[in-house]
Design an enzyme around this catalytic site. Structure first.
Site, PDB file in Angstrom:
ATOM      1  N   SER A 129     -68.239 -67.924   6.640  1.00 20.55           N
ATOM      2  CA  SER A 129     -68.870 -68.157   5.346  1.00 20.55           C
ATOM      3  C   SER A 129     -67.957 -68.928   4.404  1.00 20.55           C
ATOM      4  O   SER A 129     -66.739 -68.732   4.394  1.00 20.55           O
ATOM      5  CB  SER A 129     -69.229 -66.816   4.711  1.00 20.55           C
ATOM      6  OG  SER A 129     -69.706 -66.981   3.396  1.00 20.55           O
ATOM      7  N   THR A 186     -76.695 -72.788   4.190  1.00 16.83           N
ATOM      8  CA  THR A 186     -77.562 -71.748   3.642  1.00 16.83           C
ATOM      9  C   THR A 186     -78.302 -72.293   2.425  1.00 16.83           C
ATOM     10  O   THR A 186     -77.681 -72.713   1.448  1.00 16.83           O
ATOM     11  CB  THR A 186     -76.746 -70.505   3.258  1.00 16.83           C
ATOM     12  OG1 THR A 186     -76.148 -69.969   4.445  1.00 16.83           O
ATOM     13  CG2 THR A 186     -77.625 -69.445   2.619  1.00 16.83           C
ATOM     14  N   TYR A 191     -72.581 -53.432  -1.953  1.00 16.46           N
ATOM     15  CA  TYR A 191     -72.593 -54.885  -1.828  1.00 16.46           C
ATOM     16  C   TYR A 191     -72.994 -55.303  -0.406  1.00 16.46           C
ATOM     17  O   TYR A 191     -73.786 -56.229  -0.210  1.00 16.46           O
ATOM     18  CB  TYR A 191     -71.230 -55.485  -2.174  1.00 16.46           C
ATOM     19  CG  TYR A 191     -71.248 -56.996  -2.136  1.00 16.46           C
ATOM     20  CD1 TYR A 191     -71.669 -57.733  -3.236  1.00 16.46           C
ATOM     21  CD2 TYR A 191     -70.905 -57.684  -0.977  1.00 16.46           C
ATOM     22  CE1 TYR A 191     -71.744 -59.116  -3.182  1.00 16.46           C
ATOM     23  CE2 TYR A 191     -70.984 -59.065  -0.912  1.00 16.46           C
ATOM     24  CZ  TYR A 191     -71.396 -59.776  -2.014  1.00 16.46           C
ATOM     25  OH  TYR A 191     -71.477 -61.146  -1.950  1.00 16.46           O
ATOM     26  N   GLN A 243     -70.296 -72.209   7.732  1.00 15.93           N
ATOM     27  CA  GLN A 243     -71.469 -72.079   6.877  1.00 15.93           C
ATOM     28  C   GLN A 243     -71.144 -72.580   5.476  1.00 15.93           C
ATOM     29  O   GLN A 243     -70.168 -72.164   4.867  1.00 15.93           O
ATOM     30  CB  GLN A 243     -71.911 -70.612   6.807  1.00 15.93           C
ATOM     31  CG  GLN A 243     -73.069 -70.339   5.868  1.00 15.93           C
ATOM     32  CD  GLN A 243     -72.596 -69.925   4.476  1.00 15.93           C
ATOM     33  OE1 GLN A 243     -71.470 -69.463   4.295  1.00 15.93           O
ATOM     34  NE2 GLN A 243     -73.445 -70.125   3.478  1.00 15.93           N
ATOM     35  N   TYR A 287     -72.109 -72.941   1.564  1.00 16.69           N
ATOM     36  CA  TYR A 287     -72.835 -72.783   0.309  1.00 16.69           C
ATOM     37  C   TYR A 287     -72.573 -74.073  -0.458  1.00 16.69           C
ATOM     38  O   TYR A 287     -71.474 -74.303  -0.951  1.00 16.69           O
ATOM     39  CB  TYR A 287     -72.313 -71.578  -0.476  1.00 16.69           C
ATOM     40  CG  TYR A 287     -72.802 -70.246   0.028  1.00 16.69           C
ATOM     41  CD1 TYR A 287     -74.164 -69.990   0.168  1.00 16.69           C
ATOM     42  CD2 TYR A 287     -71.908 -69.233   0.345  1.00 16.69           C
ATOM     43  CE1 TYR A 287     -74.619 -68.763   0.618  1.00 16.69           C
ATOM     44  CE2 TYR A 287     -72.354 -67.991   0.801  1.00 16.69           C
ATOM     45  CZ  TYR A 287     -73.708 -67.775   0.939  1.00 16.69           C
ATOM     46  OH  TYR A 287     -74.159 -66.557   1.386  1.00 16.69           O
ATOM     47  N   ASP A 309     -82.230 -64.744  12.213  1.00 18.82           N
ATOM     48  CA  ASP A 309     -81.523 -63.545  11.775  1.00 18.82           C
ATOM     49  C   ASP A 309     -82.401 -62.769  10.802  1.00 18.82           C
ATOM     50  O   ASP A 309     -83.498 -63.199  10.461  1.00 18.82           O
ATOM     51  CB  ASP A 309     -80.135 -63.849  11.205  1.00 18.82           C
ATOM     52  CG  ASP A 309     -80.131 -64.288   9.745  1.00 18.82           C
ATOM     53  OD1 ASP A 309     -81.168 -64.266   9.062  1.00 18.82           O
ATOM     54  OD2 ASP A 309     -79.047 -64.651   9.268  1.00 18.82           O
ATOM     55  N   SER A 310     -81.915 -61.607  10.410  1.00 18.84           N
ATOM     56  CA  SER A 310     -82.536 -60.702   9.434  1.00 18.84           C
ATOM     57  C   SER A 310     -83.159 -59.501  10.130  1.00 18.84           C
ATOM     58  O   SER A 310     -84.245 -59.602  10.724  1.00 18.84           O
ATOM     59  CB  SER A 310     -83.574 -61.389   8.546  1.00 18.84           C
ATOM     60  OG  SER A 310     -82.968 -62.424   7.777  1.00 18.84           O
ATOM     61  N   ARG A 360     -75.053 -57.381   9.464  1.00 18.02           N
ATOM     62  CA  ARG A 360     -74.521 -56.113   8.958  1.00 18.02           C
ATOM     63  C   ARG A 360     -73.902 -55.200  10.022  1.00 18.02           C
ATOM     64  O   ARG A 360     -72.869 -54.583   9.754  1.00 18.02           O
ATOM     65  CB  ARG A 360     -75.600 -55.360   8.195  1.00 18.02           C
ATOM     66  CG  ARG A 360     -75.925 -55.965   6.814  1.00 18.02           C
ATOM     67  CD  ARG A 360     -76.926 -55.074   6.107  1.00 18.02           C
ATOM     68  NE  ARG A 360     -77.277 -55.535   4.770  1.00 18.02           N
ATOM     69  CZ  ARG A 360     -78.379 -56.211   4.469  1.00 18.02           C
ATOM     70  NH1 ARG A 360     -79.214 -56.557   5.441  1.00 18.02           N
ATOM     71  NH2 ARG A 360     -78.639 -56.563   3.224  1.00 18.02           N
ATOM     72  N   LYS A 404     -80.282 -72.857   7.205  1.00 19.99           N
ATOM     73  CA  LYS A 404     -80.512 -71.412   7.244  1.00 19.99           C
ATOM     74  C   LYS A 404     -81.316 -70.970   6.018  1.00 19.99           C
ATOM     75  O   LYS A 404     -80.981 -71.340   4.893  1.00 19.99           O
ATOM     76  CB  LYS A 404     -79.175 -70.673   7.282  1.00 19.99           C
ATOM     77  CG  LYS A 404     -79.272 -69.164   7.371  1.00 19.99           C
ATOM     78  CD  LYS A 404     -77.879 -68.566   7.559  1.00 19.99           C
ATOM     79  CE  LYS A 404     -77.915 -67.055   7.676  1.00 19.99           C
ATOM     80  NZ  LYS A 404     -78.222 -66.418   6.381  1.00 19.99           N
ATOM     81  N   ARG A 464     -81.762 -59.955   1.125  1.00 18.51           N
ATOM     82  CA  ARG A 464     -80.853 -59.935  -0.022  1.00 18.51           C
ATOM     83  C   ARG A 464     -81.239 -60.895  -1.139  1.00 18.51           C
ATOM     84  O   ARG A 464     -80.621 -60.874  -2.202  1.00 18.51           O
ATOM     85  CB  ARG A 464     -79.422 -60.256   0.443  1.00 18.51           C
ATOM     86  CG  ARG A 464     -78.806 -59.166   1.286  1.00 18.51           C
ATOM     87  CD  ARG A 464     -77.469 -59.591   1.876  1.00 18.51           C
ATOM     88  NE  ARG A 464     -76.435 -59.837   0.879  1.00 18.51           N
ATOM     89  CZ  ARG A 464     -75.727 -58.882   0.267  1.00 18.51           C
ATOM     90  NH1 ARG A 464     -75.968 -57.610   0.526  1.00 18.51           N
ATOM     91  NH2 ARG A 464     -74.764 -59.199  -0.597  1.00 18.51           N
ATOM     92  N   HIS A 482     -82.198 -63.878   4.675  1.00 22.92           N
ATOM     93  CA  HIS A 482     -80.884 -63.408   4.205  1.00 22.92           C
ATOM     94  C   HIS A 482     -80.798 -61.878   4.281  1.00 22.92           C
ATOM     95  O   HIS A 482     -80.162 -61.226   3.453  1.00 22.92           O
ATOM     96  CB  HIS A 482     -80.618 -63.880   2.773  1.00 22.92           C
ATOM     97  CG  HIS A 482     -79.185 -64.225   2.507  1.00 22.92           C
ATOM     98  ND1 HIS A 482     -78.721 -65.516   2.503  1.00 22.92           N
ATOM     99  CD2 HIS A 482     -78.109 -63.459   2.242  1.00 22.92           C
ATOM    100  CE1 HIS A 482     -77.431 -65.533   2.235  1.00 22.92           C
ATOM    101  NE2 HIS A 482     -77.025 -64.282   2.082  1.00 22.92           N
TER     102      HIS A 482
END
Length: 376
Positions: free
Chosen positions: A125, A173, A43, A145, A147, A303-304, A327, A248, A275, A272
């Protein structure tokens, strides 16, 4: 100075003490894979489809090479910067990563404490495995953040709770209004939300609980994501949030310009971490084009694919004001909790400062496109 961390390590070595985790942060993923249950590792580390976008993110960094300059009179490196009205000790924020309790029992709480110890903002998040109020009690600088859920009353409630808990900036996001095709999770038949992990902000919300009835997980599944959103909806967002707002998931110049036209304060150039869309453009390839298109009309974050201090320098050189790290700090969390996160952050900041100085820059403000060479 952050670079002093290396001398701390060397001095500890005189007493036969070595770091408990690698200082090469790219080695952490393999160690975390050994430590974590398979479904948790997949995950966290997994990507959409074949993983092609995640690979492209790293390849884009490898193509850009730092060009060191000599005899520049560099005696130290100033990492301080100002982002969305906040003074930061370094151009680094902790990216919003959900369900961190699958990596470590203290999850977001441990991350918040580590970030606070270094004065870095944590972006919490919506999918956190601890509620925003609980995290706020142990956090330092903090952003929230969102959603954006399908229930507007719930969206407003989230924003009001975040403001009341002292979150000062909002990161919305845009690229996850539905979950992508992620073979690792599918092969494990594993989605933590359906097991009650990562919906803690929902379960603690009065609007959500009033409507959820006897099956809150089913209700979550019905309100997570909002594919019907359009640019016109950003006006509603501004009506209910007084602080700065960053969008984002921006990967294209027209979208960046529309964010400017909508009165947003910032954008995060991001895919992302690979992802969401398999085969998408690498974020670092999109960054300089977008930064050039918007100029100083809006603050550009990135980012990324960030794994090292050198990566941060490259992103700054291509137009980012600051970088979100994802990560690597989660792997540090999985391996050693709060101390693991702190180790990752100290290593990355030390490497960034040293790389700046060794390449002839006296601070992050001195970095520019001329600092890099792109291989073809």
């Amino acid at each position: 100075m952050y670079a002093d961390f290396q001398f701390e390590i060397y001095l500890n070595g005189l007493n036969d003490v070595v770091p408990s985790l690698p200082t090469d942060l790219t080695r952490l993923e393999a160690l975390a894979r050994e430590r974590l249950p398979q479904e948790a590792y997949d995950y966290i580390a997994g990507s959409a489809g074949t993983g092609d976008t995640a690979v492209a993110n790293r390849e884009a960094f490898r193509r850009r090479r730092i060009v060191p300059r000599m005899l520049r009179g560099v005696t130290d490196g100033d990492l301080t910067t100002r982002v969305l009205g906040a003074e930061l000790p370094a151009p680094l924020l902790l990216a919003p990563v959900g369900v961190l309790r699958i990596a470590h029992p203290e999850g977001e709480l441990a991350v918040a404490r580590a970030a606070r110890s270094l004065g870095l903002p944590m972006i919490l998040s919506t999918a956190a495995s601890y509620g925003m109020e609980d995290v706020a009690e142990v956090a330092g600088p903090r952003w929230y953040q969102l959603y954006w859920p399908g229930d507007r009353d719930l969206a407003v409630s989230f924003l009001e709770r975040a403001a009341a808990a002292g979150y000062t900036a909002l990161v919305v996001t845009l690229d996850t209004f539905t979950l992508a095709w992620r073979p690792g999770d599918l092969d494990n038949a594993y989605l933590p939300f359906l097991r009650g992990i990562g919906i803690q902000n929902y379960l603690a919300d009065p609007v959500f609980t009033a409507k959820a009835g006897a099956d809150p997980i089913a209700h979550w599944a019905g309100v997570f994501g909002n594919p019907g959103l359009t640019w016109d909806d950003l006006e509603f967002l501004r009506e209910h949030w007084d602080g700065p707002i960053a969008l984002k998931g921006i990967q294209q110049t027209d979208d960046a310009r529309r964010a400017v036209d909508a009165g947003m304060d910032g954008i995060v150039v991001s895919n992302h971490g690979g992802r969401q869309v398999d085969g998408a453009v690498a974020s670092l390839d999109a960054l300089p084009i977008i930064a050039h298109a918007v100029g100083d009309q809006i603050e550009v974050l990135f980012d990324s694919g960030v794994r090292t201090g050198a990566d941060v320098l490259k992103a700054l050189a291509l137009g980012a004001k600051a970088v979100l790290l994802g990560r690597p700090y989660v792997y540090g969390l999985a391996l050693d909790g709060e101390e693991g996160v702190r180790h990752v952050l100290r290593c990355l900041l030390a490497e960034l400062e040293l790389t700046l100085r060794l390449s002839g820059h006296d601070g992050v403000a001195a970095v520019s496109a001329e600092s890099l060479h792109e291989e073809r």
